[in-house]
Design an enzyme around this catalytic site. Structure first.
Site, PDB file in Angstrom:
ATOM      1  N   HIS A  65     -25.386  25.736  -2.208  1.00 51.45           N
ATOM      2  CA  HIS A  65     -25.381  26.017  -0.770  1.00 51.45           C
ATOM      3  C   HIS A  65     -25.692  27.478  -0.491  1.00 51.45           C
ATOM      4  O   HIS A  65     -26.236  27.821   0.546  1.00 51.45           O
ATOM      5  CB  HIS A  65     -24.018  25.695  -0.155  1.00 51.45           C
ATOM      6  CG  HIS A  65     -23.665  24.247  -0.224  1.00 51.45           C
ATOM      7  ND1 HIS A  65     -24.346  23.295   0.489  1.00 51.45           N
ATOM      8  CD2 HIS A  65     -22.734  23.585  -0.931  1.00 51.45           C
ATOM      9  CE1 HIS A  65     -23.838  22.102   0.232  1.00 51.45           C
ATOM     10  NE2 HIS A  65     -22.858  22.254  -0.641  1.00 51.45           N
ATOM     11  N   HIS A  98     -19.940  35.383   0.054  1.00 57.34           N
ATOM     12  CA  HIS A  98     -21.164  34.580   0.000  1.00 57.34           C
ATOM     13  C   HIS A  98     -22.002  34.885   1.237  1.00 57.34           C
ATOM     14  O   HIS A  98     -21.552  35.620   2.122  1.00 57.34           O
ATOM     15  CB  HIS A  98     -20.821  33.084  -0.085  1.00 57.34           C
ATOM     16  CG  HIS A  98     -20.069  32.608   1.107  1.00 57.34           C
ATOM     17  ND1 HIS A  98     -18.693  32.543   1.146  1.00 57.34           N
ATOM     18  CD2 HIS A  98     -20.484  32.206   2.334  1.00 57.34           C
ATOM     19  CE1 HIS A  98     -18.302  32.118   2.330  1.00 57.34           C
ATOM     20  NE2 HIS A  98     -19.372  31.913   3.081  1.00 57.34           N
ATOM     21  N   HIS A 100     -25.088  33.653   4.297  1.00 52.15           N
ATOM     22  CA  HIS A 100     -25.795  32.625   5.072  1.00 52.15           C
ATOM     23  C   HIS A 100     -27.069  33.280   5.573  1.00 52.15           C
ATOM     24  O   HIS A 100     -27.032  34.394   6.096  1.00 52.15           O
ATOM     25  CB  HIS A 100     -24.952  32.168   6.257  1.00 52.15           C
ATOM     26  CG  HIS A 100     -23.651  31.560   5.841  1.00 52.15           C
ATOM     27  ND1 HIS A 100     -23.484  30.210   5.666  1.00 52.15           N
ATOM     28  CD2 HIS A 100     -22.457  32.128   5.527  1.00 52.15           C
ATOM     29  CE1 HIS A 100     -22.242  29.971   5.273  1.00 52.15           C
ATOM     30  NE2 HIS A 100     -21.597  31.117   5.176  1.00 52.15           N
ATOM     31  N   GLU A 110     -24.477  32.862  11.239  1.00 52.94           N
ATOM     32  CA  GLU A 110     -23.776  31.683  11.761  1.00 52.94           C
ATOM     33  C   GLU A 110     -23.214  31.995  13.141  1.00 52.94           C
ATOM     34  O   GLU A 110     -23.578  31.357  14.120  1.00 52.94           O
ATOM     35  CB  GLU A 110     -22.676  31.276  10.783  1.00 52.94           C
ATOM     36  CG  GLU A 110     -23.257  30.818   9.467  1.00 52.94           C
ATOM     37  CD  GLU A 110     -22.379  29.794   8.786  1.00 52.94           C
ATOM     38  OE1 GLU A 110     -21.206  30.092   8.569  1.00 52.94           O
ATOM     39  OE2 GLU A 110     -22.889  28.693   8.496  1.00 52.94           O
ATOM     40  N   HIS A 123     -19.950  36.724   4.229  1.00 47.71           N
ATOM     41  CA  HIS A 123     -18.561  36.321   4.472  1.00 47.71           C
ATOM     42  C   HIS A 123     -17.674  36.674   3.288  1.00 47.71           C
ATOM     43  O   HIS A 123     -17.887  36.183   2.185  1.00 47.71           O
ATOM     44  CB  HIS A 123     -18.481  34.804   4.697  1.00 47.71           C
ATOM     45  CG  HIS A 123     -19.072  34.375   5.991  1.00 47.71           C
ATOM     46  ND1 HIS A 123     -19.500  33.085   6.227  1.00 47.71           N
ATOM     47  CD2 HIS A 123     -19.297  35.068   7.135  1.00 47.71           C
ATOM     48  CE1 HIS A 123     -19.956  33.005   7.472  1.00 47.71           C
ATOM     49  NE2 HIS A 123     -19.852  34.197   8.033  1.00 47.71           N
ATOM     50  N   THR A 206     -16.883  27.151   8.063  1.00 47.65           N
ATOM     51  CA  THR A 206     -18.120  26.701   8.719  1.00 47.65           C
ATOM     52  C   THR A 206     -18.787  25.553   7.976  1.00 47.65           C
ATOM     53  O   THR A 206     -19.866  25.122   8.374  1.00 47.65           O
ATOM     54  CB  THR A 206     -19.125  27.865   8.851  1.00 47.65           C
ATOM     55  OG1 THR A 206     -19.478  28.311   7.534  1.00 47.65           O
ATOM     56  CG2 THR A 206     -18.541  29.016   9.650  1.00 47.65           C
ATOM     57  N   THR A 207     -18.217  25.102   6.885  1.00 49.61           N
ATOM     58  CA  THR A 207     -18.746  23.941   6.152  1.00 49.61           C
ATOM     59  C   THR A 207     -17.586  22.983   5.894  1.00 49.61           C
ATOM     60  O   THR A 207     -16.423  23.382   5.986  1.00 49.61           O
ATOM     61  CB  THR A 207     -19.318  24.366   4.779  1.00 49.61           C
ATOM     62  OG1 THR A 207     -18.241  24.830   3.954  1.00 49.61           O
ATOM     63  CG2 THR A 207     -20.371  25.444   4.908  1.00 49.61           C
TER      64      THR A 207
END
Ligand code: SG4
Ligand code: ZN
Length: 230
Positions: A65, A98, A100, A110, A123, A206-207
């Site tokens: 991801h 991590h 995004h 995000e 994040h 968020t996941t």
């Protein structure tokens, strides 16, 4: 299966709640932060402990991801956080960070500020030391804190702290592959400077599993990265 989720039509966020009920919750991240609606608060200052200590190792992993970054510290030397909008007496310990990002610079982050996305977002995930591990901190009131940093892309200069990091990315193209940085930099080098201006709100992961009661701290000062390092 319940294990995989994505962002396309078939498995995108609108479908997550089929397998993960909490993704239909009322306090889900990401959000748009409308600056006009923000309430200005005076909080005690935030205390960043050990953010400037050199870890024993920094590992980059392609988890399918994102690029997940974990760090190994001598026990007791892990980065910790308290103060600010965090609950009085609560201390949070670094778990991982991590990223995004998106196909171009108008997609990627995000959370949005005034309906605008940034090219990417970092994040830093931390858990309250009230709980023995990350899994048990999830779903607990402010059991987890995520520090969010937006990226801005500039032509120059190159961000010196992302040099080796960016070079390593080509070595982890395959899912579940990982690499250690030769030079294990302290956590702070990957963030923006000690930033005192931030937005905070209670949201979620968020996941999937979209666990709520997560305290978000979105820093207003962006991390600058060169377009050559994208
Ligand atoms: C990314 O998918 C990370 O790879 C996940 O980290 C992370 O899950 C997930 O995002 C949600 O985190 O800060 N964006 S977020 O809300 O941190 C967790 C792992 O899978 C639980 C380790
Ligand atoms: Zn994230």
């Amino acid at each position: 299966s319940a294990a995989d989720f994505g962002y396309g039509v078939q498995r995108g966020p609108g479908t997550w709640a089929r397998d993960y009920e909490q993704c239909n919750g009322k306090h889900q991240s990401p959000i748009n932060i409308n600056k006009m609606a923000v309430i200005k608060m005076e909080y005690p200052k935030m205390n960043y402990y050990n953010f400037d200590l050199r870890p024993k190792s920094v590992t980059l992993t392609n988890n399918g991801h994102t690029v997940l970054v974990t760090m190994n510290f001598t026990e007791g030397k892990e980065p910790r956080l308290s103060g600010g909008p965090l609950k009085i007496d609560a201390v949070y310990q670094f778990e991982q960070f991590h990223f995004h990002w998106g196909e171009n610079d108008t997609l990627g982050s995000e959370d949005m500020i005034n309906n605008q996305r940034y090219p990417a977002e970092l994040h830093v995930v931390m858990r309250s030391l009230k709980y023995p591990d990350f899994a048990s901190a999830l779903d607990q009131e402010q059991g987890v804190v995520v520090l969010a940093f937006f990226f801005k892309v500039v032509e120059r200069p190159l961000n010196p702290y992302y040099g080796e990091f960016v070079e390593m990315l080509s070595g982890i193209r395959g899912k579940d592959s990982s690499k250690n940085l030769v030079e294990p930099l302290p956590l702070w080098k990957f963030l923006s400077t000690y930033s005192t201006r931030y937005y905070s709100y209670i949201g979620s992961l968020t996941t999937p599993p979209c666990s709520e009661e997560v305290l978000w701290i979105d820093y207003q000062d962006a991390i600058y990265i060169s377009e050559y390092q994208r």
